[in-house]
Design a protein around this motif. Sequence first.
Motif, PDB file in Angstrom:
ATOM      1  N   MET A  39      88.669  31.443  58.708  1.00  0.00           N
ATOM      2  CA  MET A  39      88.089  32.033  57.510  1.00  0.00           C
ATOM      3  C   MET A  39      88.489  33.499  57.349  1.00  0.00           C
ATOM      4  O   MET A  39      88.578  34.012  56.229  1.00  0.00           O
ATOM      5  N   ASP A  40      88.751  34.198  58.451  1.00  0.00           N
ATOM      6  CA  ASP A  40      89.048  35.627  58.416  1.00  0.00           C
ATOM      7  C   ASP A  40      90.565  35.827  58.444  1.00  0.00           C
ATOM      8  O   ASP A  40      91.214  35.625  59.471  1.00  0.00           O
ATOM      9  N   LYS A  41      91.138  36.212  57.311  1.00  0.00           N
ATOM     10  CA  LYS A  41      92.594  36.296  57.193  1.00  0.00           C
ATOM     11  C   LYS A  41      93.202  37.306  58.150  1.00  0.00           C
ATOM     12  O   LYS A  41      94.370  37.166  58.552  1.00  0.00           O
ATOM     13  N   HIS A  42      92.463  38.339  58.553  1.00  0.00           N
ATOM     14  CA  HIS A  42      92.983  39.316  59.506  1.00  0.00           C
ATOM     15  C   HIS A  42      93.142  38.686  60.889  1.00  0.00           C
ATOM     16  O   HIS A  42      94.234  38.705  61.477  1.00  0.00           O
ATOM     17  N   TYR A  43      92.076  38.105  61.408  1.00  0.00           N
ATOM     18  CA  TYR A  43      92.138  37.528  62.755  1.00  0.00           C
ATOM     19  C   TYR A  43      93.003  36.266  62.787  1.00  0.00           C
ATOM     20  O   TYR A  43      93.625  35.952  63.804  1.00  0.00           O
ATOM     21  N   MET A  44      93.045  35.547  61.668  1.00  0.00           N
ATOM     22  CA  MET A  44      93.944  34.402  61.547  1.00  0.00           C
ATOM     23  C   MET A  44      95.391  34.828  61.787  1.00  0.00           C
ATOM     24  O   MET A  44      96.136  34.186  62.553  1.00  0.00           O
ATOM     25  N   LYS A  45      95.815  35.933  61.166  1.00  0.00           N
ATOM     26  CA  LYS A  45      97.189  36.398  61.319  1.00  0.00           C
ATOM     27  C   LYS A  45      97.463  36.839  62.759  1.00  0.00           C
ATOM     28  O   LYS A  45      98.565  36.620  63.288  1.00  0.00           O
ATOM     29  N   LEU A  96     104.332  32.588  65.738  1.00  0.00           N
ATOM     30  CA  LEU A  96     104.646  32.283  64.344  1.00  0.00           C
ATOM     31  C   LEU A  96     104.946  33.577  63.583  1.00  0.00           C
ATOM     32  O   LEU A  96     104.391  34.642  63.898  1.00  0.00           O
ATOM     33  N   THR A  97     105.804  33.488  62.590  1.00  0.00           N
ATOM     34  CA  THR A  97     106.161  34.659  61.789  1.00  0.00           C
ATOM     35  C   THR A  97     105.158  34.843  60.667  1.00  0.00           C
ATOM     36  O   THR A  97     104.887  33.912  59.900  1.00  0.00           O
ATOM     37  N   VAL A  98     104.581  36.033  60.561  1.00  0.00           N
ATOM     38  CA  VAL A  98     103.646  36.343  59.480  1.00  0.00           C
ATOM     39  C   VAL A  98     104.194  37.522  58.685  1.00  0.00           C
ATOM     40  O   VAL A  98     104.993  38.317  59.184  1.00  0.00           O
ATOM     41  N   GLY A  99     103.758  37.636  57.434  1.00  0.00           N
ATOM     42  CA  GLY A  99     104.172  38.750  56.597  1.00  0.00           C
ATOM     43  C   GLY A  99     103.393  40.017  56.908  1.00  0.00           C
ATOM     44  O   GLY A  99     102.364  39.991  57.597  1.00  0.00           O
ATOM     45  N   ASP A 100     103.865  41.129  56.394  1.00  0.00           N
ATOM     46  CA  ASP A 100     103.171  42.408  56.577  1.00  0.00           C
ATOM     47  C   ASP A 100     101.877  42.414  55.785  1.00  0.00           C
ATOM     48  O   ASP A 100     101.788  41.850  54.680  1.00  0.00           O
ATOM     49  N   TRP A 101     100.869  43.083  56.331  1.00  0.00           N
ATOM     50  CA  TRP A 101      99.591  43.169  55.643  1.00  0.00           C
ATOM     51  C   TRP A 101      98.840  44.419  56.083  1.00  0.00           C
ATOM     52  O   TRP A 101      99.160  45.017  57.112  1.00  0.00           O
ATOM     53  N   VAL A 102      97.852  44.789  55.306  1.00  0.00           N
ATOM     54  CA  VAL A 102      96.930  45.880  55.629  1.00  0.00           C
ATOM     55  C   VAL A 102      95.516  45.350  55.461  1.00  0.00           C
ATOM     56  O   VAL A 102      95.202  44.702  54.455  1.00  0.00           O
ATOM     57  N   THR A 103      94.674  45.606  56.445  1.00  0.00           N
ATOM     58  CA  THR A 103      93.261  45.218  56.383  1.00  0.00           C
ATOM     59  C   THR A 103      92.427  46.446  56.059  1.00  0.00           C
ATOM     60  O   THR A 103      92.641  47.526  56.625  1.00  0.00           O
ATOM     61  N   ILE A 104      91.466  46.282  55.157  1.00  0.00           N
ATOM     62  CA  ILE A 104      90.566  47.379  54.770  1.00  0.00           C
ATOM     63  C   ILE A 104      89.135  46.923  55.015  1.00  0.00           C
ATOM     64  O   ILE A 104      88.635  46.029  54.325  1.00  0.00           O
ATOM     65  N   THR A 105      88.490  47.506  56.012  1.00  0.00           N
ATOM     66  CA  THR A 105      87.091  47.202  56.252  1.00  0.00           C
ATOM     67  C   THR A 105      86.214  48.028  55.313  1.00  0.00           C
ATOM     68  O   THR A 105      86.690  48.951  54.642  1.00  0.00           O
ATOM     69  N   ASN A 106      84.945  47.707  55.293  1.00  0.00           N
ATOM     70  CA  ASN A 106      84.014  48.477  54.459  1.00  0.00           C
ATOM     71  C   ASN A 106      84.003  49.941  54.883  1.00  0.00           C
ATOM     72  O   ASN A 106      84.011  50.856  54.044  1.00  0.00           O
ATOM     73  N   ARG A 107      84.023  50.185  56.195  1.00  0.00           N
ATOM     74  CA  ARG A 107      84.033  51.569  56.696  1.00  0.00           C
ATOM     75  C   ARG A 107      85.336  52.267  56.296  1.00  0.00           C
ATOM     76  O   ARG A 107      85.326  53.447  55.903  1.00  0.00           O
ATOM     77  N   ASP A 108      86.457  51.542  56.395  1.00  0.00           N
ATOM     78  CA  ASP A 108      87.735  52.125  55.972  1.00  0.00           C
ATOM     79  C   ASP A 108      87.675  52.607  54.526  1.00  0.00           C
ATOM     80  O   ASP A 108      88.172  53.687  54.198  1.00  0.00           O
ATOM     81  N   TRP A 109      87.074  51.786  53.665  1.00  0.00           N
ATOM     82  CA  TRP A 109      87.089  52.084  52.229  1.00  0.00           C
ATOM     83  C   TRP A 109      86.328  53.363  51.910  1.00  0.00           C
ATOM     84  O   TRP A 109      86.680  54.098  50.977  1.00  0.00           O
ATOM     85  N   TYR A 110      85.297  53.637  52.697  1.00  0.00           N
ATOM     86  CA  TYR A 110      84.500  54.835  52.428  1.00  0.00           C
ATOM     87  C   TYR A 110      84.950  56.054  53.231  1.00  0.00           C
ATOM     88  O   TYR A 110      84.724  57.186  52.819  1.00  0.00           O
ATOM     89  N   VAL A 116     102.044  43.087  45.691  1.00  0.00           N
ATOM     90  CA  VAL A 116     101.161  42.748  46.796  1.00  0.00           C
ATOM     91  C   VAL A 116     100.042  41.871  46.270  1.00  0.00           C
ATOM     92  O   VAL A 116      99.753  41.846  45.063  1.00  0.00           O
ATOM     93  N   PHE A 117      99.418  41.143  47.188  1.00  0.00           N
ATOM     94  CA  PHE A 117      98.282  40.297  46.838  1.00  0.00           C
ATOM     95  C   PHE A 117      97.042  40.834  47.548  1.00  0.00           C
ATOM     96  O   PHE A 117      97.017  40.937  48.775  1.00  0.00           O
ATOM     97  N   VAL A 118      96.054  41.202  46.757  1.00  0.00           N
ATOM     98  CA  VAL A 118      94.809  41.765  47.274  1.00  0.00           C
ATOM     99  C   VAL A 118      93.775  40.639  47.331  1.00  0.00           C
ATOM    100  O   VAL A 118      93.497  39.998  46.310  1.00  0.00           O
ATOM    101  N   LYS A 119      93.216  40.409  48.527  1.00  0.00           N
ATOM    102  CA  LYS A 119      92.359  39.236  48.728  1.00  0.00           C
ATOM    103  C   LYS A 119      91.089  39.588  49.496  1.00  0.00           C
ATOM    104  O   LYS A 119      91.125  40.430  50.397  1.00  0.00           O
ATOM    105  N   PRO A 120      89.975  38.916  49.176  1.00  0.00           N
ATOM    106  CA  PRO A 120      88.832  38.970  50.087  1.00  0.00           C
ATOM    107  C   PRO A 120      89.270  38.410  51.438  1.00  0.00           C
ATOM    108  O   PRO A 120      89.953  37.377  51.498  1.00  0.00           O
ATOM    109  N   ALA A 121      88.919  39.080  52.524  1.00  0.00           N
ATOM    110  CA  ALA A 121      89.382  38.642  53.840  1.00  0.00           C
ATOM    111  C   ALA A 121      88.802  37.289  54.213  1.00  0.00           C
ATOM    112  O   ALA A 121      89.433  36.514  54.939  1.00  0.00           O
ATOM    113  N   ARG A 122      87.589  36.993  53.730  1.00  0.00           N
ATOM    114  CA  ARG A 122      86.920  35.752  54.136  1.00  0.00           C
ATOM    115  C   ARG A 122      86.501  34.971  52.904  1.00  0.00           C
ATOM    116  O   ARG A 122      85.318  34.730  52.665  1.00  0.00           O
TER     117      ARG A 122
END
Length: 392
Positions: A163-169, A177-191, A208-214
């Motif tokens: 369910m969590d795209k960050h930990y999945m990658k 497995l080969t995965v694409g580049d990504w950036v994770t933004i937590t709630n704390r990061d955003w503020y 880029v594709f902006v997605k809810p992580a879960r």
Amino acid sequence: MTSAPTTRRRVLVLFGGRSAEHPVSCVTAVGVLNALDRNAYEAIPVGITRNGTWSAVRETPDTWTVSRLIGQTAIPEAEAASGSPLGAELPEVQEPEHPVALHRASTGIQLVDTVTHEVLSEVDVVFPLLHGPFGEDGTVQGLFETLGIPYVGAGVLASAVGMDKHYMKLAFQAAGLTVGDWVTITNRDWYQRRDQKLDEIRNLAFPVFVKPARGGSSLGITRVTDPALLEDAIEEARRFDPKVVVEAGILGREIECAVLDGHETDDPRASYPGEIEVLDETSGHQFYDFAAKYQDDAAAELSCPARIPEDAIDEVRRLAVRGFQAVDASGLSRVDFFYTPDGQWVINEINTMPGFTPISMYPAMWDRTGLSYPELIHELIELGVERGTGLR
């Protein structure tokens, strides 16, 4: 495929839920109930309302109707004239007069200690047709583990990681497995680190594709071509999840594979790969979004087997099984890839409870591979019973 049980198994078909994917889950449940072999299984439909109340659907008619979400109804035919526990227009589980108590006699555990209309005491297996948080993320799976009730699909860890795209990658990378580049933004990061995170995203390949992580069902996803629009897209994703992933655009075809677990110690099985072609010129969809998946018949079409070389078909089926095992999945999953112009495979994500309406990608790919929708449901239920609960 395993043989049918000699006595009818009691299958709790669980649907609805608290996530934004509640309507999709309701429509999925109608499809499964309609296809369930009533000679082999006794269905116990239970819906979860948006606020978390469990509601027994007492009517179990022989035939259920499946229809599109918008402007139509997905309800038992017997209830068509008088309203439905599945709701109307956007299907939704309604608040019951009396909640359900889920009681397991063998463990002595009961979830609700109030006076209730119905007690579900001895189910053989649960088919949790829940999508998104509070259902596909390990929370409900942990509940059934505690109660000692077998269930269909991934366990607690695989559900949470899937369910969590960050930990999945991270799990995919660890499995080679080969995965694409990504950036994770937590709630704390955003503020606290907003500008830093926006700079990291600007270094990704656009669009880029902006997605809810879960999240799932393409809800809250935005395709961004202009860095100036990033903050708005992130805020849209944050409406569904305070944790966001931003994925670099990858030049390649989107190919998906359905994985079905093996029995006992047998290896998992992969379907023929499928490819969805979004018909931009007729539908206006820029990618396979929520509307294209569930609201627009003309938006896309499925090619399965995908029109790729035979050796590429063999390779993606092998990689799909590796992705399934990377998160320790069980039961079923849909694994999504990008196939690049130079013939490389980049894994995008895994869905441990993919859309399961009769026209959804997962059952459609198995149908093209030779396993029909009713046969697939039977296989999944028997795998859930076989798997049981506890450490394996």
